[in-house]
Design a protein around this motif. Sequence first.
Motif, short mmCIF file in Angstrom:
data_model
loop_
_atom_site.label_atom_id
_atom_site.label_comp_id
_atom_site.label_asym_id
_atom_site.label_seq_id
_atom_site.Cartn_x
_atom_site.Cartn_y
_atom_site.Cartn_z
N UNK A 111 0.80 -1.22 0.00
CA UNK A 111 0.00 0.00 0.00
C UNK A 111 0.84 1.27 0.00
N UNK A 112 2.04 1.21 0.58
CA UNK A 112 2.86 2.42 0.62
C UNK A 112 3.86 2.50 -0.53
N UNK A 113 3.86 1.48 -1.37
CA UNK A 113 4.72 1.52 -2.55
C UNK A 113 4.01 2.31 -3.64
N UNK A 114 2.74 1.98 -3.87
CA UNK A 114 1.95 2.71 -4.87
C UNK A 114 1.63 4.10 -4.35
N UNK A 115 0.98 4.92 -5.19
CA UNK A 115 0.70 6.30 -4.82
C UNK A 115 -0.73 6.47 -4.37
N UNK A 116 -0.90 7.29 -3.32
CA UNK A 116 -2.24 7.72 -2.92
C UNK A 116 -3.19 6.59 -2.54
N UNK A 117 -2.69 5.52 -1.96
CA UNK A 117 -3.55 4.39 -1.60
C UNK A 117 -4.60 4.81 -0.58
N UNK A 118 -5.85 4.46 -0.82
CA UNK A 118 -6.91 4.73 0.16
C UNK A 118 -8.05 3.75 -0.06
N UNK A 119 -8.96 3.73 0.91
CA UNK A 119 -10.13 2.86 0.76
C UNK A 119 -11.19 3.62 -0.03
N UNK A 120 -12.08 2.87 -0.66
CA UNK A 120 -13.15 3.48 -1.43
C UNK A 120 -14.22 4.05 -0.51
N UNK A 121 -14.78 5.18 -0.92
CA UNK A 121 -15.88 5.79 -0.17
C UNK A 121 -17.18 5.09 -0.55
N UNK A 122 -18.23 5.24 0.28
CA UNK A 122 -19.52 4.60 -0.03
C UNK A 122 -20.04 5.01 -1.41
N UNK A 123 -19.91 6.27 -1.79
CA UNK A 123 -20.43 6.70 -3.10
C UNK A 123 -19.67 6.06 -4.24
N UNK A 124 -18.38 5.84 -4.04
CA UNK A 124 -17.61 5.16 -5.08
C UNK A 124 -18.07 3.72 -5.22
N UNK A 125 -18.38 3.08 -4.09
CA UNK A 125 -18.84 1.70 -4.13
C UNK A 125 -20.20 1.59 -4.80
N UNK A 126 -20.99 2.67 -4.75
CA UNK A 126 -22.29 2.66 -5.44
C UNK A 126 -22.13 2.42 -6.93
N UNK A 127 -20.97 2.80 -7.47
CA UNK A 127 -20.73 2.61 -8.90
C UNK A 127 -20.60 1.11 -9.23
N UNK A 128 -20.24 0.31 -8.21
CA UNK A 128 -20.03 -1.14 -8.40
C UNK A 128 -20.95 -1.92 -7.46
N UNK A 129 -22.22 -2.08 -7.86
CA UNK A 129 -23.22 -2.62 -6.93
C UNK A 129 -22.94 -4.05 -6.45
N UNK A 130 -22.11 -4.82 -7.18
CA UNK A 130 -21.85 -6.20 -6.74
C UNK A 130 -20.80 -6.28 -5.64
N UNK A 131 -20.16 -5.14 -5.31
CA UNK A 131 -19.04 -5.18 -4.37
C UNK A 131 -19.28 -4.25 -3.20
N UNK A 132 -18.73 -4.61 -2.05
CA UNK A 132 -19.04 -3.84 -0.86
C UNK A 132 -17.82 -3.21 -0.20
N UNK A 133 -16.63 -3.45 -0.79
CA UNK A 133 -15.42 -2.92 -0.16
C UNK A 133 -14.37 -2.75 -1.23
#
Lengths: 350, 341
Positions: A111-133
């Motif tokens: 996670x610290x090798x790549x750039x800007x690593x973060x978890x997805x926000x709820x609104x971003x997850x709305x774009x992918x309804x089959x996934x929750x995280x």
Amino acid sequence: MLTMRVVVIGAGVIGLSTALCIYERYHSILQSLDLKVYADRFTPLTNTDVAAGLWQPYLSGPSNPQEMAWNQQTFDYLLSHIYSPNAEKMGLALISGYNLFHEAVPDPFWKNIVLGFRKLTPRELDVFPDYSYGWFHTSLIIEGKSYLEWLTERLTERGVKFFQRKVESLEEVARGGVDVIINCTGVWAGALQPDPLLQPGRGQIIKVNAPWIKHFIVTHNLKSGIYTSPYIIPGMQTVTLGGINQLGNWSEINSTQDHNTIWEGCCRLEPTLKNARIAGEHTGFRPVRPQLRLERDQLRVGSASTEVIHNYGHGGYGLTIHWGCALEAANLFGKILEEKELYRMPPSHL
Amino acid sequence: MDTVRVAVVGAGVVGLSTAVCIAQLVPQCSVTIISDKFTPDTTSDVAAGILIPHACADIPIAVQKQWFRETFDHLSSIASSAEAVDAGVHLLSGWQIFRSIPTEQVPFWADVVLGFREMTEAELKRFPQYVFGHAFTTLKCETSVYLPWLEKRLKMHGGLFLRRRVEDLWELQPSFDIVVNCSGLGSRELVGDSMVFPVRGQILQVQAPWVKHFIRDGTGLTYIYPGASYVTLGGTRQKGDWNLAPDAEISRDIFSRCCALEPSLRRACSMKERVGLRPGRSNILLQKEALARDGRRLCVVHHYGHGSGGVSVHWGCALEAARLVNECARALRTPALTSKL
């Protein structure tokens, strides 16, 4: 011994990058370095050419902790080239995107090798309804075909010769009068020296024209294993769709069933793909091994002994780890030179 | 109930989206778009169409935010649908960078876009002259594709199209009951609004498919916006300049500024120069006006003056304009109130 005769077997990313790394580090030190590449397949027919080229190690920490450092070295090396004029010719570009899961998972070791690593926000997850995280980060694309062409050009410039030949045994190469053999035969290594730990992870991919897709989307099914869940990875000109990883399957033919699995899975993930024109379909074999094999070996042929450096078994993360492995292979090569009293390693390398 | 006849003047992103909203939301109406220019010849066609709002001085932040959010949500649902490619809408991530720390470190629209955060030091390293930045995911609305798509939607709702230059709004009376003025920069002459002025923008459209992120200088003067068919490099903001011909010197300057941010662009090829005159105004005019002359009456809804921010707020504004048209329509239909117009 005035001339060091070295043969690299294999012209995928591992073979060519190892050859380049060794050449760069030792050609001016040795009186004469005779470096050749033997392979029965060259770009665009290698397994490297089939890879989508997204820099991303596996989710779980590698069983060999050295691999973590090799991954980091590769990312840093590629990132330093992103801003150079060579980037496009190398097939290199920055790319951001999504890793999607059905349940919460621990952060990856990289996670610290790549750039800007973060978890997805709820609104971003709305774009992918089959996934929750999921995760979002910025990584790199290193397109196999362009990179191999670039490496080939660099090696040719440096006088490295390429030979199209199918090597049947390490002994055959040794008998030709070679001091060091670098075995980068990837998934085919078992033919040169039996390796029960090595097996093919067959992958099939579809290349499409979908230039509106600017992010990678990699989904995960923790039960069925890595690369068995749909992924969409944009390249320089086309987008790679995949999601097949069949252990032990040596079939080189594109399978209709796998095509449908990939197509349905990816269209479900990204509905706009229905507009995409198919540009090609390919099968390749990931050289799967519990950990990659990067070590020295000696080959006895009669009374003579030939040095071997094995560098194979990089699974689906060959492009991701290649440069760190090339550097390590170069280190092992240096040790061989030291033993032959041709070279003294500077202390910092030890 | 008689059909209310609505004329929309102007066929840029504002005119077309307003017409579509009216056709969808105002009962028993007919909508006709009248314009001297249609896509691909409108100002909107030159815009890269990235959704990043520009703050308007005189409009409450809450209203601007609502317009942006409504536009973002509307385009977001298109982007996740199979229609996305036909509409020219897709997600795009990238960075907005600043040479000095901005007074407003978190803009009003930060929670409307996706995944908004500050850039890390590692990310800023590639921009040596910049000390601060935002990273986020937003939408790109490719106007050269979106406008034809809007035209199709309008046709599906029975909208009519008329290619004609309107010199005076009264030309449209009595053929139409309500006129919606979306003439952008044209309002300067059409309704004599001297507060409207051109803000000339020049851009380059290049082939560089390896560029997958937007990069925008916080001042908004230099930007790189990759789209489905080309990358837009910009730009300029020349107030009061009416010149539609591209300037070669400016093109060289734009290219040089963009290459400073993204050196790989030096390998970009196939460069096209475009110029658009943004409809500058101190604030967006979105309001009703009841015109009267020699006993004739004309209901007008003005909807123009979006400057650099038209695409970013177009749908939210269009919904508001449609509401105003609905108010006019209801007033027209209520005989007792007719005299109040």
